[in-house]
Design a protein around this motif. Structure first.
Motif, PDB file in Angstrom:
ATOM      1  N   MET B 176      33.208  38.672  33.998  1.00  0.00           N
ATOM      2  CA  MET B 176      33.831  37.352  33.961  1.00  0.00           C
ATOM      3  C   MET B 176      35.291  37.504  33.548  1.00  0.00           C
ATOM      4  O   MET B 176      35.586  38.096  32.511  1.00  0.00           O
ATOM      5  CB  MET B 176      33.098  36.446  32.981  1.00  0.00           C
ATOM      6  N   LEU B 178      38.886  35.560  32.707  1.00  0.00           N
ATOM      7  CA  LEU B 178      39.461  34.263  32.329  1.00  0.00           C
ATOM      8  C   LEU B 178      40.965  34.377  32.175  1.00  0.00           C
ATOM      9  O   LEU B 178      41.468  35.418  31.739  1.00  0.00           O
ATOM     10  CB  LEU B 178      38.842  33.770  31.018  1.00  0.00           C
ATOM     11  N   THR B 185      44.672  36.743  36.878  1.00  0.00           N
ATOM     12  CA  THR B 185      43.218  36.939  36.930  1.00  0.00           C
ATOM     13  C   THR B 185      42.826  37.696  38.206  1.00  0.00           C
ATOM     14  O   THR B 185      41.882  38.494  38.189  1.00  0.00           O
ATOM     15  CB  THR B 185      42.454  35.601  36.828  1.00  0.00           C
ATOM     16  N   GLN B 189      40.491  40.936  38.198  1.00  0.00           N
ATOM     17  CA  GLN B 189      39.301  41.019  39.046  1.00  0.00           C
ATOM     18  C   GLN B 189      39.347  42.269  39.922  1.00  0.00           C
ATOM     19  O   GLN B 189      38.336  42.953  40.093  1.00  0.00           O
ATOM     20  CB  GLN B 189      39.210  39.780  39.943  1.00  0.00           C
ATOM     21  N   GLY B 200      34.599  41.579  39.722  1.00  0.00           N
ATOM     22  CA  GLY B 200      35.318  40.636  38.865  1.00  0.00           C
ATOM     23  C   GLY B 200      35.152  39.225  39.399  1.00  0.00           C
ATOM     24  O   GLY B 200      35.409  38.976  40.581  1.00  0.00           O
ATOM     25  N   VAL B 201      34.709  38.307  38.572  1.00  0.00           N
ATOM     26  CA  VAL B 201      34.484  36.915  38.987  1.00  0.00           C
ATOM     27  C   VAL B 201      35.334  36.006  38.105  1.00  0.00           C
ATOM     28  O   VAL B 201      35.240  36.077  36.868  1.00  0.00           O
ATOM     29  CB  VAL B 201      32.990  36.543  38.844  1.00  0.00           C
ATOM     30  N   PHE B 202      36.147  35.174  38.710  1.00  0.00           N
ATOM     31  CA  PHE B 202      36.935  34.221  37.917  1.00  0.00           C
ATOM     32  C   PHE B 202      35.989  33.257  37.215  1.00  0.00           C
ATOM     33  O   PHE B 202      35.095  32.687  37.832  1.00  0.00           O
ATOM     34  CB  PHE B 202      37.902  33.443  38.808  1.00  0.00           C
ATOM     35  N   ALA B 203      36.194  33.053  35.925  1.00  0.00           N
ATOM     36  CA  ALA B 203      35.250  32.218  35.152  1.00  0.00           C
ATOM     37  C   ALA B 203      35.954  31.254  34.198  1.00  0.00           C
ATOM     38  O   ALA B 203      35.398  30.903  33.164  1.00  0.00           O
ATOM     39  CB  ALA B 203      34.271  33.110  34.392  1.00  0.00           C
ATOM     40  N   GLY B 204      37.163  30.815  34.572  1.00  0.00           N
ATOM     41  CA  GLY B 204      37.780  29.728  33.823  1.00  0.00           C
ATOM     42  C   GLY B 204      39.011  30.098  33.029  1.00  0.00           C
ATOM     43  O   GLY B 204      39.510  31.226  33.082  1.00  0.00           O
ATOM     44  N   ARG B 205      39.500  29.110  32.310  1.00  0.00           N
ATOM     45  CA  ARG B 205      40.716  29.258  31.507  1.00  0.00           C
ATOM     46  C   ARG B 205      40.388  29.809  30.121  1.00  0.00           C
ATOM     47  O   ARG B 205      39.244  29.803  29.695  1.00  0.00           O
ATOM     48  CB  ARG B 205      41.399  27.893  31.353  1.00  0.00           C
ATOM     49  N   ARG B 207      40.737  28.561  27.276  1.00  0.00           N
ATOM     50  CA  ARG B 207      40.081  27.649  26.331  1.00  0.00           C
ATOM     51  C   ARG B 207      38.564  27.759  26.417  1.00  0.00           C
ATOM     52  O   ARG B 207      37.859  27.291  25.523  1.00  0.00           O
ATOM     53  CB  ARG B 207      40.520  26.204  26.578  1.00  0.00           C
ATOM     54  N   ASN B 208      38.070  28.359  27.488  1.00  0.00           N
ATOM     55  CA  ASN B 208      36.632  28.594  27.613  1.00  0.00           C
ATOM     56  C   ASN B 208      36.254  30.057  27.391  1.00  0.00           C
ATOM     57  O   ASN B 208      35.226  30.528  27.889  1.00  0.00           O
ATOM     58  CB  ASN B 208      36.138  28.091  28.973  1.00  0.00           C
ATOM     59  N   VAL B 212      32.233  33.015  26.215  1.00  0.00           N
ATOM     60  CA  VAL B 212      32.072  34.275  26.948  1.00  0.00           C
ATOM     61  C   VAL B 212      32.081  35.443  25.960  1.00  0.00           C
ATOM     62  O   VAL B 212      31.260  36.354  26.041  1.00  0.00           O
ATOM     63  CB  VAL B 212      33.188  34.412  28.008  1.00  0.00           C
ATOM     64  N   VAL B 234      26.491  36.880  38.202  1.00  0.00           N
ATOM     65  CA  VAL B 234      26.631  35.475  38.573  1.00  0.00           C
ATOM     66  C   VAL B 234      26.019  35.303  39.959  1.00  0.00           C
ATOM     67  O   VAL B 234      26.420  36.001  40.897  1.00  0.00           O
ATOM     68  CB  VAL B 234      28.110  35.039  38.584  1.00  0.00           C
TER      69      VAL B 234
END
Lengths: 237, 237
Positions: B176, B178, B185, B189, B200-205, B207-208, B212, B234
């Motif tokens: 993941m 971020l 990113t 990835q 590699g998988v994009f999984a947010g900003r 702040r999240n 993780v 995922v």
């Protein structure tokens, strides 16, 4: 010394096979918030797998209408009756109403196995983000409000779209199951395993529920980037 | 109106393929904390995949010794030189030393792509649990301390045991990733994708990032129950 010998015997006993799970096919499953997308999707999948399911809602008529649409022997009732008549009660209400709903059902949920699947999230222009409940997580809030229930947490990462799609036969995902007592998490794992494609995996105690709940914010980012209905698999188990 | 037309054109432009990632094979990767298990494991895998890798440590000699053991052209240097000479800098230091290490490298890390893979965890008799950094997460702490760097977060859920095992050719897991900027990113990835079995998988900003990072506590519970080296995939992407 006997005490020491006993201790050693206990220590040497082979660990229980973690995949040896109980038969839950005879248990009645209630779904509080069963008229929402997540609840209805879970009710549909469990009923389709042969489980007896009762949908709960604040108004019995709404629950009965939703149950009627699902068919498969699903019943509808108000939340209190749903809780009373079920062995396992899945909590799939919106986070907003979580505390209030559970507070009002303390007696009906006493002695029951409660499965919290609520994800406390906030939303703004940049997407979803985690909300941190005072108790640590939705599941820990449930445990605090329901001292006489056996509270677990599971079913957080499922796509309501996939759950409700009758064209889809199997849901390719693992279900992380959290709780304090192995007997309880074993039951929830077994319940998850009733749904084709799903597997219940023990993933820790309730104090580690927050990150499992809020990981849904990340899956929402994944869905947006990849136009997907992302789920999770745990590898090497 | 021109403005409106332009806006519409932008809106209609096809979304960039999320799997179209840059070629990162020519970039130098530094690993701060590269003498620890996680850092050494990542350095080994990236070097084996053909990446030029510099291990960083507080003492240059320790880094050079670890690099010598790894072979594969890996170099060792003190943290400052490691940061200065690298294009991408992976932060794999213990959480205890995280803030202090980064504070001391602000200049060397200016303009660099920083990849934080630190998991702030506490441990007691019941296992691991999440620590909540004041900034929200280790990654957000890095971003706060390194205003002139491009901070991302990734590589949290990898088993150091599997990473370091020369008998294992492919690591069956997604990474993941971020961050705030897609260009950054995408690079991370691509870097993850250099290692056989990894994606590699994009999984947010950022702040999240907390959930993780702290999900590692759950994976530790999984490992204990199933005697495994758990990772994550995922699904549906």
């Amino acid at each position: 010394m006997t005490t020491s010998d006993d201790a050693q015997t206990v220590k040497k006993a082979p660990a229980k096979d973690p995949w040896e799970l109980p038969d839950v096919s005879g248990l009645v499953v209630g779904v509080l918030g069963g008229t929402g997308d997540q609840g209805r999707g879970l009710a549909y999948r469990l009923a389709k797998a042969g489980q007896r399911v009762i949908i709960g809602s604040r108004a019995a008529e709404r629950a009965q209408a939703a149950a009627g649409e699902l068919g498969l022997g699903v019943e509808g009732a108000d939340n209190a009756e749903c809780a009373r008549r079920s062995d396992i009660v899945i909590v799939a209400v919106p986070w907003d109403g979580h505390a209030k709903t559970l507070e009002g059902l303390r007696e009906e949920l006493a002695g029951k196995l409660v499965v919290d699947c609520v994800n406390p999230l906030g939303f703004d222009k940049q997407g979803a983000y985690a909300l941190k409940p005072e108790e640590g997580s939705a599941a820990e809030q449930a445990a605090a409000l329901l001292p006489d229930s056996r509270v677990t947490a599971a079913f957080h990462h499922l796509s309501a779209v996939l759950l409700q799609d009758p064209e889809i036969d199997a849901i390719d995902t693992d279900v992380m199951v959290l709780g304090e007592a192995r007997a309880d998490t074993d039951v929830v794992q077994a319940l998850a395993g009733r749904i084709p494609g799903m597997r219940g995996v023990f993933a820790g105690r309730l104090r580690n529920a927050h990150q499992v709940e809020s990981l849904v914010a990340n899956l929402i980012s994944v869905n947006r980037r990849y136009k997907a209905h992302a789920g999770l698999r745990v590898t090497d188990v």
